[in-house]
Write a protein that holds these residues in place. Sequence first.
Motif, short mmCIF file in Angstrom:
data_model
loop_
_atom_site.label_atom_id
_atom_site.label_comp_id
_atom_site.label_asym_id
_atom_site.label_seq_id
_atom_site.Cartn_x
_atom_site.Cartn_y
_atom_site.Cartn_z
N ARG A 51 -0.87 -2.17 1.30
CA ARG A 51 -2.12 -2.41 0.55
C ARG A 51 -3.23 -1.37 0.71
NH1 ARG A 51 -1.70 -7.86 2.78
NH2 ARG A 51 -0.54 -8.89 1.64
N ALA A 52 -3.26 -1.19 2.11
CA ALA A 52 -4.24 -0.16 2.37
C ALA A 52 -4.13 1.22 1.63
CB ALA A 52 -4.35 0.13 3.98
N PHE A 53 -2.84 1.74 1.94
CA PHE A 53 -2.81 3.08 1.28
C PHE A 53 -2.21 3.10 -0.28
CE2 PHE A 53 -1.01 3.79 5.88
CZ PHE A 53 -2.31 4.33 6.10
N GLU A 54 -1.89 1.96 -0.75
CA GLU A 54 -1.94 2.11 -2.30
C GLU A 54 -3.16 1.98 -2.96
OE1 GLU A 54 0.41 2.37 -4.56
OE2 GLU A 54 1.99 2.91 -3.06
N SER A 55 -4.13 1.08 -2.22
CA SER A 55 -5.38 1.30 -2.61
C SER A 55 -6.30 2.40 -2.70
CB SER A 55 -6.25 0.01 -2.18
OG SER A 55 -6.64 0.31 -0.66
N GLU A 56 -6.03 3.22 -1.48
CA GLU A 56 -6.85 4.45 -1.23
C GLU A 56 -6.39 5.93 -1.79
OE1 GLU A 56 -8.24 4.90 2.69
OE2 GLU A 56 -9.04 2.95 2.93
#
Length: 214
Positions: free
Chosen positions: A137-142
């Motif tokens: 979630r963190a890297f897909e969003s950023e």
Amino acid sequence: MFVPRQYREPDGSWMVELIRSNPLALVALNGSPEDGPFATHLPVILDPERHTEWSDDLIGVTLLGHMNRANPHWRALTDGCTVLLTFTGPHAYVSPTVYEITPAAPTWNFTSVHLRGTVEKIDSLDETLGVVKSTVRAFESEVGTGWDMTESVEYFRSIVGGVGAFRIRVTRADGMFKLSQEQPGEVRDRVQRSFGERGCTRHRATAELMSRLP
């Protein structure tokens, strides 16, 4: 990390920005006299269960990471042990030709953040799966493309037994932003311009940071 006073970050937000832009940390552990030190490259994220956003004061922050359980580094980790995380930001070689003075010596402008922290290993497979999902979630969003992991969660479950997840509570943070601060203003400007004119994105990123110095 030895950081001369003139190379310390102007404020804590510089360290947070560097970590968020370069989240692939080198995690190092002293290890035993027989095995020597261990070092593993792995991405880390802010623990979403404990923090809603990054704080400029990194002390006390909890990070999440994971590695392959087959990695000897995983077996060497123990609850309460201290690890070092290093993050490398923009950097570039400085040729003496840019100084336009003689004598001169070459050097390297670079940016780096070192975090020390204590480890808490995660044994639960459900919690480990949670770390993997939070990382996605963190890297897909950023930096990703918004990939939906829904159809892959069962696949995650099938391989999570081989994943070792852990928390790191940060106890010390040091930032090194060596950007020609020791040079006279006109020399530093020449270094910055020379980096900005290069085709290499790393050089241009270093020039951008130099432009933000007080």
